[in-house]
Design a protein around this motif. Structure first.
Motif, PDB file in Angstrom:
ATOM      1  N   UNK A   1      -7.215  73.258 -28.852  1.00 25.95           N
ATOM      2  CA  UNK A   1      -7.314  74.678 -29.206  1.00 25.95           C
ATOM      3  C   UNK A   1      -8.337  74.913 -30.312  1.00 25.95           C
ATOM      4  N   UNK A   2      -9.031  76.040 -30.222  1.00 18.88           N
ATOM      5  CA  UNK A   2     -10.040  76.368 -31.237  1.00 18.88           C
ATOM      6  C   UNK A   2      -9.951  77.845 -31.589  1.00 18.88           C
ATOM      7  N   UNK A   3      -9.950  78.136 -32.879  1.00 20.12           N
ATOM      8  CA  UNK A   3      -9.934  79.511 -33.372  1.00 20.12           C
ATOM      9  C   UNK A   3     -11.239  79.785 -34.090  1.00 20.12           C
ATOM     10  N   UNK A   4     -12.096  80.670 -33.570  1.00 23.53           N
ATOM     11  CA  UNK A   4     -13.378  80.963 -34.228  1.00 23.53           C
ATOM     12  C   UNK A   4     -13.202  81.944 -35.385  1.00 23.53           C
ATOM     13  N   UNK A   5     -14.240  82.089 -36.179  1.00 24.93           N
ATOM     14  CA  UNK A   5     -14.245  83.092 -37.239  1.00 24.93           C
ATOM     15  C   UNK A   5     -14.388  82.560 -38.645  1.00 24.93           C
ATOM     16  N   UNK A   6     -14.543  81.262 -38.816  1.00 26.06           N
ATOM     17  CA  UNK A   6     -14.750  80.722 -40.152  1.00 26.06           C
ATOM     18  C   UNK A   6     -16.111  81.163 -40.688  1.00 26.06           C
ATOM     19  N   UNK A   7     -16.170  81.334 -42.000  1.00 25.46           N
ATOM     20  CA  UNK A   7     -17.424  81.718 -42.628  1.00 25.46           C
ATOM     21  C   UNK A   7     -18.014  80.578 -43.427  1.00 25.46           C
TER      22      UNK A   7
END
Length: 717
Positions: free
Chosen positions: A546-552
């Motif tokens: 699983x991967x959750x995008x949105x890191x800065x």
């Protein structure tokens, strides 16, 4: 025979410490630190969401009730001058003041002050009364306000009710429901033990043991009477500077907090401390969780004994004003003792207008006092300079204190994304480790394709993602993969991150991120997932990570280098690495890191076994790599660890040979961080599960679940 007087139970309800397994076998690895706050201790159930409850809270009504409480004096514990402000400030202060930067433990973030040992520390005497005064408000608002939030709000409202314009406040602290027994508060065997001798937290020329911050067991900061109870303001100043620095405060913040804390309220020592009963944890059952009860003489109001020091610091202890500095700097002070026998200072030739009235009878005037810690603000050259600046600029002092109070009470909440409520300041502060939002809507598969064609090995991809994420601390919600600070100072130069290898990998990621319009932080984590998916496929399983995008991506300007230095790992059992040999064993360091990351013993077992066969050891060493198929997410680590055709031979302080019994040949090498999964009975039970022939896919699935938990630990938005 009669059964009268015999015990009807098999002593299961109160196991004496001498009968526990750890008492019988004290060198056995104690996994209790990983079982703290088990879901079974939480009465709210798995569906409870505190953030959702906060959305139902009538914040203005709560603040009004809190303000009204300040002047609603109760006969059973009357308010000084009819105002509970000083007591509530001390409650909030001591809840937050146990925080320390070394490991992020302590602090106000969990309501831990309700439990032992904190609820019975000598420095927290009579704060049990403050929590009972707050109970009607907690009862009224129920699940919509945690004890952790309520205690800090009480101190903030107290300051506002006495005239200070505070900087802000955030809700969002979630309560725990069981003591954090495994937090290390020091090795002393008695409260307020003086330095020197067995169990002392000091060595050499008064070097305070890490990760400790307070000077004595049972104190929040320093001894107000002086070092080891011996008055000497300059020596006390040295303790203050070290202690406050370990609580993330500089000299300016330290002076502001000391003065601001002592501008209002009073200390209590007008009586005989020997008349006080036991602390809450040792009190009889009929006292119902209260402690320090005086059954011999009057022990409330003007006759209260808490610290043993007696008196107010200023003439108007329920008002926010500049009198603290005026009295401290303009009077000469002489050493004396309180009625309770504590060292304190009183002014020479005090003017009548600078005296305060008695807490119960306004016709009685009392003399202000200062502690040894207060005198340090006058005697230490650096503190004196700051005090003089504050004394001439009340507005500057008030603003500095308000910001320092906000930092003190919110330091362990983590990034601003965790903050909640109308009073959260818009300004994002450097100590909140700011991170800009990263893009979320992009073609993840396109980025994965770029990563796959980069030429990086599975080890490179998994190792870099792990090193980026392993800094996360659940204690104060700092660190983690979000922000990609692994590419910034100081992290890029940490020995444990293998700077040369890291720079090579990051150069590739930076190009991929730029080409694809994504953050480097997301690229690092996504690459780790790619490596694991390749290794899982090699093991014969097709499991997506699983991967959750949105890191800065944080910048160097957003990163307080000095503050981040304390996050540097000195050991990482997951990568079989020690910076040097320490007094504690490698497996104990592994447990500490695991607890800070919020992992269970089972998750730790799965991760270590997977990291070994993926070839992620520091520097490419082979210790613990019990497989001939490096880069395949197999259960070989557990299979070969539990195989009785091998024996284990020590070859050094932290090195072992795994020897074939039949041939006597060394097959593999290992460290203590490997063999503990075969030697410890609990960890071996987990290892045997993963070694089973029918659990190969379970192991891969459990590893991926634990991996994803680590990668996403700092995604609070």
């Amino acid at each position: 025979m009669t059964s009268s007087g015999t015990c009807p139970i098999a002593h299961g309800a109160n196991i004496e410490s001498g009968n526990t397994p750890m008492a019988w076998w004290p060198k056995s690895l104690n996994l209790d630190i990983l079982h703290q706050q088990d879901v079974k201790t939480n009465p709210m159930g798995p569906s409870f969401n505190y953030r959702n409850e906060l959305k139902k809270l009538d914040i203005q009504a709560l603040k009004k009730d809190m303000t009204d409480l300040m002047t609603n004096s109760q006969d059973w514990w009357p308010a000084d001058w009819g105002h509970y402000g000083g007591l509530m400030i001390r409650l909030a202060w001591h809840s937050a003041g146990s925080y320390r930067i070394a490991d992020g433990r302590g602090g106000a973030g969990s309501g831990n002050q309700r439990f032992a040992p904190l609820n019975s520390w000598p420095d927290n005497t009579n704060l049990d009364k403050a929590r009972r005064l707050l109970w009607p408000i907690k009862k009224k608002y129920g699940n919509k306000i945690s004890w952790a939030d309520l205690m800090i709000l009480a101190g903030t409202i107290a300051y506002e009710s006495m005239g200070l314009k505070t900087f802000g406040f955030s809700f969002g602290r979630e309560d725990i429901w069981h003591p954090e027994k495994e937090t290390y508060w020091g090795s002393e065997k008695e409260w307020l033990q003086k330095s020197g001798g067995e169990g002392s937290r000091y060595s050499g020329e008064r070097v305070l043991e890490n990760p400790l911050a307070a000077v004595m067991m049972g104190l929040i900061y320093v001894n107000p009477e002086g070092v080891d109870g011996n008055p000497d303001p300059l020596k006390t100043a040295q303790d203050i500077r070290v202690t406050f620095a370990r609580m993330a405060m500089n000299d300016v913040e330290t002076v502001a907090l000391t003065a601001g804390g002592h501008t209002v309220g009073k200390a209590h020592g007008n009586g005989n401390a020997d008349n006080l009963g036991p602390a809450p944890e040792g009190a009889p059952i009929d006292e119902q969780g209260l402690g320090w009860i005086n059954h011999k003489t009057r022990g409330i109001g003007r006759d209260t004994v808490t610290s043993g020091i007696e008196g107010a610091w200023t003439p108007h202890p329920t008002q926010w004003d500049s009198d603290y500095f005026r009295l401290l700097l303009n009077y000469e002070w002489k050493l004396t003792k309180s009625t309770a026998g504590a060292w304190q200072y009183e002014p020479i030739d005090i003017k009548e207008e600078d005296r305060s009235v008695d807490v119960e009878d306004p016709s009685i005037l009392t003399t202000p006092m200062m502690t040894d810690a207060d005198m340090a603000m006058k005697m230490d050259p650096a503190y004196r300079k700051i005090s003089e600046i504050f004394s001439k600029d009340q507005a500057y002092f008030s603003e500095t204190f308000a910001r320092a109070w906000y930092k003190l009470t919110h330091r362990d909440m983590g990034p601003k994304a965790r903050y909640f409520g109308p009073d959260v300041p818009k300004e994002e502060l450097i100590w909140q480790d700011p991170i800009p939002l990263g893009p979320k809507d992009y073609g993840v598969e396109a980025v994965k394709t770029k990563i796959k064609s980069s030429g990086l090995s599975i080890s490179d991809m998994v190792t870099t993602a792990w090193d980026s994420a392993r800094t996360f601390r659940g204690s104060d919600k700092r660190g983690g993969a979000n922000g990609a600070r692994i590419r910034l100072a100081p992290q890029k130069d940490w020995a444990g991150n293998e700077p040369e290898r890291l720079a090579r990998v990051l150069a590739i990621y930076e190009k991929i991120a730029k080409d694809c319009g994504v953050s480097i932080a997301d690229t690092i984590v996504l690459a780790g997932n790619v490596g694991i998916e390749q290794a899982t496929k090699a093991a014969g399983f097709n499991i997506a990570v699983p991967f959750t995008p949105g890191r800065g991506d944080a910048t160097q300007e957003m990163t307080d280098i000095e503050s981040f230095e304390v996050l540097e790992p000195l050991a990482d059992g997951y990568r079989n690495w020690l910076k040097e040999h320490y007094v504690v064993q490698p497996e104990e360091l592994l447990l500490d890191r695991t607890q800070l990351m919020g992992l269970t013993a089972q998750e730790m077992t799965a991760l270590v076994g997977g990291m070994r066969v993926l070839g992620t050891n520091y520097g490419g060493i082979n210790d613990g790599v019990f497989t001939d198929k490096v880069g395949t997410l197999s259960n070989d680590f557990f299979v070969n660890l539990t195989d009785m055709s091998y024996s284990w031979k020590p070859t050094g302080r932290n090195s072992y040979d795994i020897v074939e019994r039949g041939t006597g040949k060394t097959k593999w090498t290992a460290t203590r961080a490997d063999l503990v999964f075969g030697s410890n009975s609990v960890l071996r039970a987990y290892a045997e599960v993963y070694a089973q022939d029918d659990n190969k896919q379970k192991f891969a699935s459990d590893f991926i679940a634990a991996w994803t938990k680590v990668m996403n630990a700092d995604l609070f938005s």
